[in-house]
Design a protein around this motif. Structure first.
Motif, PDB file in Angstrom:
ATOM      1  N   PHE A  79      -3.437   2.699  -5.229  1.00 38.82           N
ATOM      2  CA  PHE A  79      -2.464   2.894  -4.735  1.00 38.82           C
ATOM      3  C   PHE A  79      -2.045   1.566  -3.976  1.00 38.82           C
ATOM      4  CE2 PHE A  79      -4.214   6.855  -4.774  1.00 38.82           C
ATOM      5  CZ  PHE A  79      -3.078   7.853  -5.496  1.00 38.82           C
ATOM      6  N   LEU A 134      -8.685   4.586  -3.578  1.00 41.60           N
ATOM      7  CA  LEU A 134      -7.522   3.798  -2.857  1.00 41.60           C
ATOM      8  C   LEU A 134      -7.084   2.826  -3.515  1.00 41.60           C
ATOM      9  CD1 LEU A 134      -6.255   2.984  -0.096  1.00 41.60           C
ATOM     10  CD2 LEU A 134      -8.328   1.600   0.494  1.00 41.60           C
ATOM     11  N   ARG A 194      -0.449   8.053  -1.874  1.00 34.93           N
ATOM     12  CA  ARG A 194      -2.090   8.350  -1.677  1.00 34.93           C
ATOM     13  C   ARG A 194      -2.229   9.774  -1.107  1.00 34.93           C
ATOM     14  NH1 ARG A 194      -6.935   6.066   1.956  1.00 34.93           N
ATOM     15  NH2 ARG A 194      -8.522   6.387   0.655  1.00 34.93           N
ATOM     16  N   HIS A 211       0.733  -1.156  -0.100  1.00 35.87           N
ATOM     17  CA  HIS A 211       0.085  -0.011  -0.047  1.00 35.87           C
ATOM     18  C   HIS A 211       0.742   0.910  -0.030  1.00 35.87           C
ATOM     19  CE1 HIS A 211      -2.749   3.004   2.473  1.00 35.87           C
ATOM     20  NE2 HIS A 211      -2.754   3.025   1.001  1.00 35.87           N
TER      21      HIS A 211
END
Length: 358
Positions: A174, A171, A133, A128
């Motif tokens: 990313f 989301l 982000r 992640h």
């Protein structure tokens, strides 16, 4: 035994260690009831990677390095949907077996997970990019305040964001699935996952793998907590994407997991119980000559002498790899290079004992 009886007896074997690409992908045996999974919707067939296979296997035929019992072990792993734990001295070509299986069974690009001492389970499942982000959200908020909002650079090719630049970054843009995470996507035919040198990992990683290897599924907590019910994430395949529902991934066909170990440590009994063991032995002289020919496309004149020297050093207890032998033989194809005389010192360096540390 008649030909028909032989076919019936050998019907469960789909892998024969030839390494030849099939005209049509063979049908794999049905999984036992306790190894069937229900992930979906099915993903598109994975891409092939002939360049990587060429680097690993060479342009010629693959030389069988497995005995009949070893081939049966591989077929049992395929039938039972269990990982293969391949052990043996460094440089014997343990990781090559994953590419042989992928090519022979037509399973597409091999997913490689190279393990080091700092590797954690999450590294294999997904990454992640929280920093990326946060930066994209900050840029989007600044654009909204000034009336100049644009689609985030990371999401330009994503329909959910490019359709309306006023929407915040998504989301899924990313999140990138790792090799293990990609292998567990719901494909109709299994992916080949190479977990290379697991014995170099932190002591906890084999135990952390147990749940994933047993259940064929995992969750991405960031997506589970997200308000959106679906997310489009990146995969480990070049340019690859996958649609995930509710942040959960479950396979349809358990991947062909090839785990290699140089024997630097023992694995927990619970981990070994879930794997089928396969120990690779040092190839014979004839096998080494065939491997050299397969990788180079021909057999140079000095190959026999170098193979004999390589075998002598291995039998004397030295630590040597097949890559060293291929490098030494390749040098003999350079114009004017002579194994005897001025080139001898270079050959000695190429075939040096790796256990001596230099």
């Amino acid at each position: 035994m008649s030909a028909q009886e032989q076919t019936v007896v050998n019907g469960w074997r789909v892998f024969h260690a030839t390494g030849r690409a099939p005209d049509a992908a063979p049908q794999l045996p049905e999984a036992p009831p306790w190894r069937r999974f229900r992930g979906g919707p099915p993903q598109p067939a994975p891409p092939d990677d002939p360049a990587a296979a060429l680097r690993r296997l060479g342009p010629g035929d693959v030389t069988p390095q497995l005995g009949a019992d070893d081939i049966d072990t591989v077929n049992a792993a395929l039938l039972l949907r269990r990982p293969l734990l391949i052990t043996g001295a460094p440089g014997l070509g343990k990781s090559t077996l994953g590419y042989v299986i992928a090519r022979e069974l037509g399973l597409g690009r091999v997913l490689e997970w190279n393990v080091v001492s700092r590797t954690a389970l999450r590294d294999g499942l997904y990454v992640h990019d929280a920093m990326g982000r946060a930066q994209a959200i900050a840029a989007w908020q600044a654009g909204v305040r000034h009336g100049t909002a644009e689609a985030p650079a990371a999401a330009v090719d994503t329909p959910a964001t490019s359709a309306d630049p006023q929407l915040p970054p998504v989301l899924g843009d990313f999140i990138t699935l790792g090799p293990l995470g990609t292998a567990l996507l719901p494909y109709d035919r299994p992916r080949v996952l190479l977990v290379d040198e697991l014995d170099k990992s932190d002591i906890d990683l084999p135990n952390d793998l147990l749940h994933v290897l047993e259940n064929g599924s995992y969750e991405i907590p960031e997506l589970v907590r997200d308000a959106a019910s679906t997310a489009r994430v990146h995969t480990s395949d070049p340019g690859g994407h996958a649609e995930l529902a509710d942040g959960r991934v479950e396979c349809r066909e358990f991947p062909v997991v090839v785990i290699t170990s140089n024997g630097e440590r023992e694995f927990p009994a619970a981990f070994r119980r879930r794997c089928l063991p396969l120990e690779l032995r040092t190839p014979t002289r004839e096998q080494l000559l065939a491997m050299v020919e397969g990788h180079l496309g021909n057999l140079p004149q000095a190959a026999g002498e170098l193979v004999d020297l390589f075998v002598q050093r291995v039998q004397a207890g030295g630590t040597h790899s097949l890559d060293q032998l291929l490098n030494a033989v390749q040098m003999t194809t350079a114009g004017g290079f002579q194994v005897d005389g001025a080139g001898r010192k270079l050959v000695e360096m190429l075939l040096r004992d790796l256990a001596k540390g230099r």
